[in-house]
Design an enzyme around this catalytic site. Sequence first.
Site, PDB file in Angstrom:
ATOM      1  N   SER A  79      41.108  38.756  37.232  1.00  0.00           N
ATOM      2  CA  SER A  79      41.889  37.525  37.678  1.00  0.00           C
ATOM      3  C   SER A  79      41.341  36.284  36.606  1.00  0.00           C
ATOM      4  CB  SER A  79      41.586  37.559  38.399  1.00  0.00           C
ATOM      5  OG  SER A  79      40.154  36.676  38.415  1.00  0.00           O
ATOM      6  N   LYS A  80      41.855  35.320  36.483  1.00  0.00           N
ATOM      7  CA  LYS A  80      41.415  34.221  35.895  1.00  0.00           C
ATOM      8  C   LYS A  80      40.489  33.403  35.855  1.00  0.00           C
ATOM      9  CE  LYS A  80      43.701  29.416  35.150  1.00  0.00           C
ATOM     10  NZ  LYS A  80      41.758  28.660  34.855  1.00  0.00           N
TER      11      LYS A  80
END
Length: 509
Positions: free
Chosen positions: A261-262
């Site tokens: 994920s970011k």
Amino acid sequence: MDRKVRVRFAPSPTGPLHIGGVRTALYNYIFAHQNDGDMILRIEDTDSRRFVPGAEEYIADSLHWLGIKFDEGVREGGEYGPYKQSERREIYKEYVQKLLDADKAYIAFDTPEELEEARQRISNFQYDASTRGSMRNSLTMPKEEVDRLIAEGKQYVVRFKIEPNRDVKVNDLIRGEVVINSNILDDKVLYKSADELPTYHLANIVDDHLMKVSHVIRGEEWLPSAPLHVLLYEAFGWTDTMPQFVHLPLLLKPVGNGKLSKRDGDKLGFPVFPLEWHDPKSGEISSGYREKGYLPEAVVNFLALLGWNPGDDSEVMSMDELIKKFSFEHCSKSGAKFDFKKGIWFNHEYIGKTDDAVLAQLFMPVLAEHGITDVDPEYVAKAVGMVKGRADLIPDLWTQGDFFFRAPDTYAEKDIKKRWSAETPAIMEELIGVLEGIDDMTSANAEKIVLDWIAEKGYHLGNVMNAFRLAVVGACRGPHMFDIAELIPKEEVIARIRRAIKEIKPVQK
Ligand code: GLU
């Protein structure tokens, strides 16, 4: 069946392209080129609520930067266009009508409140063969009423009439045959009258069919949609030309479990987007591989190996080599850990291999950030050539070679302690004299003259050379000293020694 290989990358412009999406595009590109096929860029923008301005351009620019080129697409054109789904409304309407006419789909008027009510009434409610008979749709209402409601402008959706209790087989080149019972599928909405647009599922398969797509290569997150797509192909009577499915393994967090994920990137300090992204709503800026100083070839090489291996121990491979070696047989079913440190390693390797003049161009903006603008590209290339072996990312060329572009304004304390004694200034004065006497500052020539002088005087080689380095560089680091002194103009070298003599105070031992 022998079919021309035609693949598509079909992003939705709902934000910046995630690095996992880049990998999907890359595998499509590699596979297309391996098979003399065509590569299509199709923009799937039928969900107007999720549209983000700038995302489409961002996607095209990112892939362009990485050297992932398209044969057909919004920018490229092509005979199967338009390549943006919002420009294909009329086409989808025709195909929705075909399903309605064939009794493979039906019209439903249920309002959100009515759907909520059904969820309350029926436990584990799913709109399907077991419940559609109790809902407000064209299967339960007289035709006249359906026509009247439509004529009155009532909003409706078209739902796919999924036959219950059928084993649906999805053939996947990586996963083999995946079988799913149709009972777990709901009667998916294919079209919404409110915006006169189809949903992803209908648009996606109609376009794959019309664009003669031979292989659907996409992320594993789309595997749950595949049975529905198979059923849609069947409903249209297109089973013979159904594309071959390939669902790529997920990209996983570098540490811990789950999808990359970011937040992982923010936490561990690596980008998850190819280019820097400026969020138009929040104004937030997310870092990109390009701006961080990665080379596109390195990113491509790194991504290619996330989920695929060449079957031997080759690591550094150009796009052409990847195209030669790639195969889905060597793709893994399980997710690939996003080892961002390996990405840095690849970048280091590629910086080492890249031509100095090319690196110099990439380095120019970094120099400009440090206020250095009026500089000869050839000079920059020579400087870069000397330090590139020590750089992981383009900005490291500055940390490693700043002294080529500016005189030091401080001197490393620990090096002063070790290398600058009370006698040093006098020796440095002498060195200035020696340097002034050298006409040809070529590294080997200057080295010989200076070393002969040191030997003749009986000075300590390490102390003299390190003091020289400290004066010119500001610390005891950097490439071969006489290579540095060859590139930096002699007057400047001498000026720096003079300044050091004035500035550096020997530390009392
Ligand atoms: N529009 C989908 C996406 O955003 C396409 C999925 C597919 O390739 O079928 O990824």
